[in-house]
Design a protein around this motif. Structure first.
Motif, mmCIF file in Angstrom:
data_model
loop_
_atom_site.group_PDB
_atom_site.id
_atom_site.type_symbol
_atom_site.label_atom_id
_atom_site.label_comp_id
_atom_site.label_asym_id
_atom_site.label_seq_id
_atom_site.Cartn_x
_atom_site.Cartn_y
_atom_site.Cartn_z
ATOM 1 N N GLN B 280 0.853 -1.198 0.000
ATOM 2 C CA GLN B 280 0.000 0.000 0.000
ATOM 3 C C GLN B 280 0.879 1.234 0.000
ATOM 4 O O GLN B 280 1.885 1.279 0.720
ATOM 5 N N LYS B 285 -3.636 3.589 0.826
ATOM 6 C CA LYS B 285 -4.038 3.329 2.225
ATOM 7 C C LYS B 285 -5.291 4.150 2.552
ATOM 8 O O LYS B 285 -6.238 3.642 3.157
ATOM 9 N N TYR B 290 -5.391 -2.381 -1.841
ATOM 10 C CA TYR B 290 -4.188 -3.188 -1.616
ATOM 11 C C TYR B 290 -3.787 -3.849 -2.936
ATOM 12 O O TYR B 290 -4.646 -4.232 -3.714
ATOM 13 N N TRP B 315 -9.803 -4.585 0.712
ATOM 14 C CA TRP B 315 -9.328 -5.723 1.515
ATOM 15 C C TRP B 315 -10.232 -6.965 1.426
ATOM 16 O O TRP B 315 -9.713 -8.066 1.177
ATOM 17 N N LEU B 395 1.682 5.687 9.954
ATOM 18 C CA LEU B 395 0.797 4.558 9.658
ATOM 19 C C LEU B 395 1.509 3.237 9.936
ATOM 20 O O LEU B 395 0.892 2.268 10.394
ATOM 21 N N SER B 399 0.402 0.078 12.331
ATOM 22 C CA SER B 399 0.023 -1.212 11.723
ATOM 23 C C SER B 399 1.109 -2.272 11.773
ATOM 24 O O SER B 399 0.842 -3.433 11.489
ATOM 25 N N SER B 414 7.105 -1.071 6.977
ATOM 26 C CA SER B 414 7.188 -0.117 5.858
ATOM 27 C C SER B 414 8.613 -0.056 5.347
ATOM 28 O O SER B 414 9.567 -0.255 6.103
#
Lengths: 146, 521
Positions: B280, B285, B290, B315, B395, B399, B414
């Motif tokens: 993403q 996002k 995705y 998703w 983010l 996550s 990330s």
């Protein structure tokens, strides 16, 4: 397999290497900077400080913090000096091992091992020669079992 | 099947290899000119040049004539070389990815590039690439597919919508590639079509920039337009590359096809897929989209290759498609995640440029007041990627983590400007590194670096996770070797600093706290 630590000989070897490197650096500084007094003493001071750091702090810490063992079909290595690292390599993916002996390791009976896996490799410095060979045999036995 | 020769067009590729021999005719002409010789003198020795050109053609032809291949159910055998002949054989079981590429310039002559990749060979180049007649290449692919497909398995096919393809093209596009293209285009126009034409293009660009600057310094607008047009160019290329995207799942094979101008087909062995990567960007996002990418040897290796499997999808739909195509790869919820206090560990990298750029800009504006407007506009432009990166890391903090279901790990982290969810089987892990900095030692956290099996080094980096939980998750908490220790001490001791990992051995179960609360434990 019980936890294996680095022998005291490994520390002696590293300290010897540090002394040899500092000695050579000192000669170089004496040859190149003998005319400039300030730079000569500065370089000599830095070389001396570097030697003391490696001799008294870096290599002892490196030896104390290093250990390895086999666990759950994985080779687990704890290492690092200021950062602590635990490296885990599944033995099933190990392709081959290299035992490396430099001339200065011979009188100490030491050998380094490089574990080659798909996509990564791992360096175990200055193990006892017998332990290095034992590790190689263990990995080979594991491969044969797979 | 008898040995066959490659497509005659590969003769030109062979000629290309020997073109360096033209240096001799060029050097002869140069020397004649330097020594004051005239055209007739140069023509007297022209037979030497003709000999060299003939040698190039003969060498190329001999190479092409001796390059032969044979494909049967056991594998691909290849013979090449004139004086030093080499023969190689690749067993069919060892071929992980086989791909056919049909570029636009080979279409008129019916040529197809067949690429074969195995675990062996260099990580950056294909093991074998042959230019074959289309029919022969299709026959090889069909033969391989017959062995990988089974009658008892009904094939599954997935055609994504055009909108999702456009989203994928947008995700993959970068301004950088486009800017390089435009810069090369403008700089090379002068040498190809004359300086006047190049000046005209530059002048038009300058006029347009000035006309729509709307009070902003024209230099800033020029940079902005270059970035925008660069991105649009990259987007158009990716869109064309992914047009007609189709994925077919057979029992032991994944077949991916796409392309309009250049058609590409990839046949990947399913049991050799290393991991799947659900990506993403910041925009997707926010849109809740995705994209799924596959990592296998030989897939997505070359510069213009496809590496996606499912383009942008919401998703629930993505889960449905993923279960439909690759039910072997199941994602799991986060079981280990960063603690609330570790936010600074995530934000430190983007905060450094975010804070320092305005400060540097302000100092520059103070030192050079006449350049202040330009400096501030550049600072604003530079702040965009910094804030973008900051948002991505924020983010990521919310996550990131690791989950495990059986022998399948789900890694959320990330890298750069993208958020990754990697579904990685345990058997595909090459090395796990738990790295603890002196600062992390105080709250018993570590960074987890996972190298997955790959031809090239592929590393997944997860930040600031509880070390005891990670050790239990990856089965490296040698409880059988060292007795377990009790609760953590409030501060680390020197022994703990020297030997941190055995100190973190304690019982831990995923979602243990919740279960305890429910059971009143």
């Amino acid at each position: 397999m019980e936890k294996k630590l680095l022998p005291r000989r490994a520390l002696r070897l590293w300290q010897l290497r540090a002394a040899a490197a500092t000695f050579l650096t000192g000669i170089l500084i004496a040859v190149l900077l003998s005319d400039c007094v300030f730079w000569y003493w500065l370089a000599m001071g830095l070389a001396g400080a570097g030697f003391l750091f490696f001799f008294c702090v870096y290599y002892p810490l490196k030896r104390i913090k290093f250990s390895y063992f086999l666990y759950c079909e994985q080779l687990v290595v704890d290492c690092g000096v200021f950062y602590s690292r635990r490296r885990v390599i599944p033995l099933g993916n190990v392709q081959y091992l290299t035992i490396l002996r430099t001339p200065d390791m011979l009188p100490f009976g030491l050998a380094s091992v490089i574990v080659h896996s798909v996509g990564s490799s791992l360096y175990l410095p200055c193990l006892l020669k017998e332990e290095a060979e034992q590790l190689q045999q263990l990995c080979a036995r594991q491969q044969n079992c797979d | 099947m008898p040995q066959q020769r490659t497509h005659f067009i590969s003769l030109f590729q062979m000629i290309w290899r020997f073109l360096f021999l033209l240096i001799f005719p060029a050097a002869r002409g140069f020397l004649t000119a330097l020594t004051g010789g005239n055209v007739s003198e140069w023509l007297d020795g022209a037979w030497k040049d003709i000999l060299i050109i003939a040698a190039i053609l003969i060498l190329a032809f001999a190479q092409w004539w001796n390059l032969r291949y044979r494909w049967d159910s056991s594998g691909l055998s290849l013979r090449r070389g004139v004086l030093f002949q080499r023969r190689l054989f690749i067993p069919a079981q060892q071929i992980i990815t086989m791909s056919l590429t049909r570029p636009f310039y080979l279409k008129p002559v019916g040529g197809v590039v067949l690429r074969v990749d195995t675990w062996a060979g260099a990580g950056s180049t294909t093991d074998i690439a042959l230019t074959l007649p289309r029919r022969a290449a299709l026959a090889i692919l069909a033969n391989r597919q017959r062995h990988l497909q089974q009658a008892d398995f009904s094939p599954r096919e997935y055609h994504p919508k055009g909108l999702y393809i456009a989203c994928l093209a947008a995700i993959l596009s970068s301004s950088f590639a486009g800017v390089i293209f435009f810069a090369t285009f403008i700089s090379q126009t002068g040498s190809l079509l004359g300086q006047e034409f190049a000046d005209r293009i530059t002048g038009t660009f300058e006029q347009i920039t000035r006309a729509i600057a709307w009070g902003i310094p024209p230099a800033t607008v020029a940079v902005a337009y270059l970035i925008v047009f660069g991105w649009l160019y990259s987007f158009a290329r990716n869109l064309i590359r992914h047009k007609n995207f189709v994925v077919r799942r057979w029992k032991h094979e994944l077949l991916i096809e796409s392309g309009v101008i250049t058609n590409r087909s990839y046949s990947i062995r399913l049991d050799q897929i290393n991991y799947i990567d659900i990506r993403q960007s910041l925009v997707t996002k926010l849109l809740g989209l995705y994209s799924v990418f596959v990592n296998a040897v030989g897939y997505g290796k070359e510069k213009n290759d496809i590496s996606a499997m499912i383009p942008a999808n919401p998703w629930p739909r993505l889960q449905r498609h993923l279960h439909f195509l690759l039910p072997e790869f199941v994602s799991s919820p986060r079981q280990v995640k960063p603690n609330p206090g570790s936010i600074f560990r995530f934000l430190l990298d983007p905060l450094i440029p975010t804070v320092s750029i305005p400060v540097v800009g302000w100092v520059m504006a103070m030192l050079f007041p006449s350049w202040a407007d330009f400096t501030y506009s550049i600072v604003w432009m530079a702040m965009v990627p910094c804030l973008w990166f900051l948002s991505v890391r924020l983010l990521d903090y919310l996550s990131s983590g690791i989950g495990r279901q059986g022998d399948i790990f789900t890694l959320r982290y990330s890298r750069g400007n993208q958020l990754h969810t990697v579904i990685l089987p345990k058997s595909r892990i090459s090395q796990v590194i738990l790295r603890q900095s002196p600062i992390q030692a105080f709250d018993r956290r570590c960074d987890v670096l996972i190298d997955s099996l790959s031809e090239q080094k592929t590393r997944h980096h997860l930040r600031n996770l509880d070390i005891a939980q990670v050790m239990e998750l990856f089965d490296c908490n040698e409880t059988a070797v060292v007795p377990q220790l009790g609760r953590h001490k409030p501060l680390i001791s020197p022994t703990e600093f020297l030997h941190p990992f055995p100190h973190y051995l304690r019982r831990w179960g995923p979602f243990g706290k919740k279960q305890n609360k429910k059971t009143g434990g």
